[in-house]
Each structure stands twice: as C-alpha cells, then as structure tokens.
Design an enzyme around this catalytic site. Sequence first.
Site, PDB file in Angstrom:
ATOM      1  NE  ARG A  62      41.620  41.530  40.267  1.00  9.52           N
ATOM      2  CZ  ARG A  62      41.072  42.620  39.974  1.00  9.52           C
ATOM      3  NH1 ARG A  62      40.518  42.995  38.549  1.00  9.52           N
ATOM      4  NH2 ARG A  62      40.691  43.505  40.894  1.00  9.52           N
ATOM      5  CE  LYS A  70      41.791  63.754  47.339  1.00  7.15           C
ATOM      6  NZ  LYS A  70      40.620  63.863  46.244  1.00  7.15           N
ATOM      7  N   GLY A  89      44.767  48.064  45.294  1.00  9.30           N
ATOM      8  CA  GLY A  89      45.680  47.950  44.225  1.00  9.30           C
ATOM      9  C   GLY A  89      46.948  48.321  44.394  1.00  9.30           C
ATOM     10  N   GLY A 102      39.058  47.782  44.910  1.00 10.84           N
ATOM     11  CA  GLY A 102      37.577  48.489  45.704  1.00 10.84           C
ATOM     12  C   GLY A 102      36.974  47.224  46.575  1.00 10.84           C
TER      13      GLY A 102
HETATM   14  N1  LIG Z   1      52.590  61.873  50.718  1.00 13.03           N
HETATM   15  C1  LIG Z   1      51.436  61.960  49.539  1.00 13.03           C
HETATM   16  N2  LIG Z   1      51.076  62.967  48.846  1.00 13.03           N
HETATM   17  C2  LIG Z   1      50.429  62.876  48.060  1.00 13.03           C
HETATM   18  N3  LIG Z   1      49.946  61.599  47.389  1.00 13.03           N
HETATM   19  C3  LIG Z   1      50.325  60.474  48.128  1.00 13.03           C
HETATM   20  C4  LIG Z   1      51.279  60.785  49.202  1.00 13.03           C
HETATM   21  N4  LIG Z   1      51.414  59.421  49.657  1.00 13.03           N
HETATM   22  C5  LIG Z   1      50.698  58.547  48.797  1.00 13.03           C
HETATM   23  N5  LIG Z   1      50.113  59.103  47.806  1.00 13.03           N
HETATM   24  C6  LIG Z   1      49.436  58.520  46.741  1.00 13.03           C
HETATM   25  O1  LIG Z   1      48.201  57.898  47.025  1.00 13.03           O
HETATM   26  C7  LIG Z   1      47.838  56.988  45.864  1.00 13.03           C
HETATM   27  C8  LIG Z   1      47.341  55.651  46.270  1.00 13.03           C
HETATM   28  O2  LIG Z   1      46.311  56.054  47.173  1.00 13.03           O
HETATM   29  P1  LIG Z   1      44.971  55.116  47.173  1.00 13.03           P
HETATM   30  O3  LIG Z   1      44.236  55.423  48.298  1.00 13.03           O
HETATM   31  O4  LIG Z   1      44.369  54.982  45.819  1.00 13.03           O
HETATM   32  O5  LIG Z   1      45.650  53.563  47.545  1.00 13.03           O
HETATM   33  P2  LIG Z   1      45.253  52.194  47.565  1.00 13.03           P
HETATM   34  O6  LIG Z   1      44.028  52.021  48.127  1.00 13.03           O
HETATM   35  O7  LIG Z   1      46.269  51.171  47.770  1.00 13.03           O
HETATM   36  O8  LIG Z   1      44.927  51.797  45.977  1.00 13.03           O
HETATM   37  P3  LIG Z   1      43.917  51.552  45.288  1.00 13.03           P
HETATM   38  O9  LIG Z   1      43.017  52.800  45.292  1.00 13.03           O
HETATM   39  O10 LIG Z   1      44.049  51.339  43.721  1.00 13.03           O
HETATM   40  O11 LIG Z   1      43.031  50.497  45.798  1.00 13.03           O
HETATM   41  C9  LIG Z   1      49.390  56.973  45.205  1.00 13.03           C
HETATM   42  O12 LIG Z   1      49.053  57.205  43.842  1.00 13.03           O
HETATM   43  C10 LIG Z   1      50.386  57.593  45.971  1.00 13.03           C
HETATM   44  O13 LIG Z   1      51.242  58.417  45.061  1.00 13.03           O
HETATM   45  O1  LIG Z   2      39.540  45.800  39.059  1.00  8.27           O
HETATM   46  C1  LIG Z   2      38.552  45.992  40.090  1.00  8.27           C
HETATM   47  O2  LIG Z   2      38.636  46.269  41.216  1.00  8.27           O
HETATM   48  C2  LIG Z   2      37.357  44.787  39.677  1.00  8.27           C
HETATM   49  O3  LIG Z   2      37.558  44.236  38.609  1.00  8.27           O
HETATM   50  C3  LIG Z   2      36.065  45.880  39.570  1.00  8.27           C
HETATM   51  O4  LIG Z   2      36.152  46.679  38.259  1.00  8.27           O
HETATM   52  P1  LIG Z   2      35.259  47.889  38.372  1.00  8.27           P
HETATM   53  O5  LIG Z   2      35.764  48.943  39.254  1.00  8.27           O
HETATM   54  O6  LIG Z   2      35.519  48.239  36.795  1.00  8.27           O
HETATM   55  O7  LIG Z   2      34.018  47.613  38.751  1.00  8.27           O
END
Ligand SMILES: Nc1ncnc2c1ncn2[C@@H]1O[C@H](COP(=O)(O)OP(=O)(O)OP(=O)(O)O)[C@@H](O)[C@H]1O
Ligand SMILES: O=C(O)[C@H](O)COP(=O)(O)O
Length: 395
Positions: A37, A199, A352, A375
């Site tokens: 970043r 989810k 992420g 996010g």
């Molecule tokens: N089949 C599964 N059963 C349970 N958990 C799972 C499965 N597949 C993936 N996951 C979990 O889902 C999580 C990621 O989901 P999330 O929706 O947070 O992803 P993302 O959008 O890429 O990440 P972020 O929320 O950090 O932006 C991981 O921790 C992973 O272990």
């Molecule tokens: O890491 C992030 O997604 C941004 O820096 C926003 O952080 P926050 O979820 O603590 O607002």
Amino acid sequence: MPKKTVEDVAWQGKRALVRVDFNVPMDDARQITDDTRIRAALPTIAYLSDRGARVILMSHLGRPKGEPNPKYSLRPVADHLASLLPDKRVAFCPEAVGEEAQRAVAALSDGDILLLENVRFYPGEEKNDPQFARQLADLGDVFVNDAFGSAHRAHASTAGIAEYLPCVAGFLMEKEVGIMGRALANPERPFVAIIGGAKVSDKIKVLENLLPKVDALIIGGGMANTFLAVEGHDMAKSLVEEDAKDTARRLLDLARTSNRKILLPVDVVAAKAFAPDAEHTVRLVSELQPDEMALDIGPASVEAFRREILAAKTVIWNGPMGVFEMPAFAKGTFAIAQAMAEANATTIVGGGDSVAAVEQAGVADKMTHVSTGGGASLEFLEGRTLPGVAVIEDK
Ligand SMILES: Nc1ncnc2c1ncn2[C@@H]1O[C@H](COP(=O)(O)OP(=O)(O)OP(=O)(O)O)[C@@H](O)[C@H]1O
Ligand SMILES: O=C(O)[C@H](O)COP(=O)(O)O
C-alpha cells in the site's frame, strides 16, 4: 463521469493534503510485513513533490478507537517511506491536527513531504466530525484522495474534509476506480467473475450486482456449499448457510432465466475435520460422506473453472476457493490464481484473501490489477458509490 485528478492542478508552492491508505500489516516488533500500500501511493507522492507541492500525508493505521496508542503510530511508516524516497525530504509529525501539526506544515519547503500521525487517534475522524475535518483542512490548499482502500469509509479525512477544500483524485484512486469501473460498466466479453470465500451472506450484494453483468459466474469456497445444497446435494458437515438458501435459489433461477452461466464445483477436497492435518480426499460433490466437509474445490472443478477463465476477456476475482490458509486445502485457490495469470484477458483481483493468494502463488505481477482495497473493492463490486470517491470533483 470522469473525475479531476492531480494532473488538473498547478501545484508549485501549494499544500497538497493527501489521504493515503497506509494501513499496512506489522509484526510484533512493529516492522512492516507488506508495504504494497505504501509503494502504491508513491506515484502520487512523487508527482506532487516533483511539481513543487508541499505534500502532507494523512492516513489511519489499525483501529485505535479514537485515542492515541503507540502500537498504532505511523512513525515506522514514515521511516519506511523515507527509505523508499531517498531523494526526498520526508518528515513525521506526532500530531495530525493542532499547533504542532500547523508548525510542521509551516516548516515545509516546496517538494517536502510530511506524514501526520494516525488520524484515528482522534475521536472526530471516524465520527466524520465537521470540526475535526475543518482542522485537517486548515493544513492544506487542495485535498487529494488517493486512499482507495479507505474509500468505503465516510470519515473526516476521507470524505468530510472535502466540504472545506477542493478535492481531486490521486493516481492510485484513479487507477482503481478506472479499471474496476470499466470492467463493470463496459467489459470486454466474455466477462467472468469468480466469487469465493466463506459465506454467501457476506457477498449477496456482490453476487446480485455481478450476475446480470457477467457471461459466467464461478462460485467456489465455502459459499458454494449453500448453492450445492439448494441444487439437492447433501453437503454433510460442510459450512451451509440455511438463511442464505433462498438467496442462492433466487440467484440460480435468475441465471437460468437470464441465460447467465453459474458454475459450481463438481468435486471437492473433503476432510473429516476443519484442521490443517485433517485426513482428506477428493470426492465428487454427490459422493460426500456423512462425516465429511468440503474444504476446497477438487481437480475436475479446477479444470472446468480454468477453461472458462482462459476463454474470457475480462476476469474479476474476489474470495478464495477453499481454506487456503491450510496447505492441504489451498490447491484450488492457487490453481485459479495460476489460470488468471495465464489468461489473455483483463484480470482484476480484489479482496484481502484473494490478493494474499495471488501474492503467495507468485503471480501478482501477472494480473492487470491487484486492488489495494479489501472492504472497498467489495463495496465497489456491490455497485455502491463509495463516499471517498463521491467527494472527488467531476471534470
Ligand atoms: N469450504 C470452505 N469452508 C469453510 N471456510 C472456507 C471455505 N472456503 C474458504 N473458506 C474461508 O473463507 C475465508 C475468506 O473469505 P472472505 O469472504 O473473507 O474472503 P475475501 O473477500 O477474499 O477476504 P477479505 O474479507 O479479507 O476481503 C478464508 O478464511 C477461508 O478459509
Ligand atoms: O484495510 C482496509 O480495508 C482499510 O484500510 C480500511 O480499514 P478499516 O476496515 O479499519 O476501516
């Protein structure tokens, strides 16, 4: 509507008050473990400095809840920034507003760079308090928003401040919004979206926004289980969201009636426990045993998803295909990263976990765009107007 950018301002001698997202991960010794970043903001910072602006940077770090906390000080980030810009003068101010900040700003010469302390050390930041926004605004002549990662937050330093100063986009903001915006509004087709993660309920709006726009929607990860359950499969001990079944059914129906493909896994890596060393085996979805749970997509699914990705001209990916934190269940996610790297397409990764996956797979530099927003990119894919983008002036 195109937005004004740093290129629309004559900077010599002006105070550029720049919101960046330096919310970077650090270890217990306060060493930065990933400076992506910070590097992503360098083009804007260098551009402003080279044009004789006095560059004042604002950011948050972590969630210190409105009070100072040395654990979340930006000082180590200022030191790191100085090491990335060896030809520039980079200073740090232990306050973000008030007399000390004003003195530090007044001491700047054209081209100098100053990083203010964490704006979340002040209760007014997250409350988007107009008085705090005004105090920040007093430090600059023009507000530059380059913090795409924080653009979904309506806080004083990301949105409120624009009440008091003209506001333009930095290069990172322009790039993020431009690439993702074009992909959603006017994609080169076939357009494929890959959505994974734990989810359905976290990503209902993303799915609803994307389905009408794409040619194919690939669903993997934990969320695929709910769709598979709706299609009549017994998902045994897998994560299935009862509450999201209606949504899943509605999306599957919509895909059928609107001629959009939804691709679900046909096989999975099945385990007897949610653990890194759990016994596991590849099974067809229809052959999952009562004591098993699906923790990754299987090789036949990878192959089907891969074919779709390689035939696409635009691919957007958010969310892992399995529990990729555990090596036994990471193959599907890495295979998708690899397929995207090979695709002759505009490839965009947001969120992420999927960003971490392309980095771990060593293919981040093969993507057209890896978003710096977790996010923020998710809300962008939901089709929402991000407050930090809305405040940037139209051209
Ligand atoms: N089949 C599964 N059963 C349970 N958990 C799972 C499965 N597949 C993936 N996951 C979990 O889902 C999580 C990621 O989901 P999330 O929706 O947070 O992803 P993302 O959008 O890429 O990440 P972020 O929320 O950090 O932006 C991981 O921790 C992973 O272990
Ligand atoms: O890491 C992030 O997604 C941004 O820096 C926003 O952080 P926050 O979820 O603590 O607002």
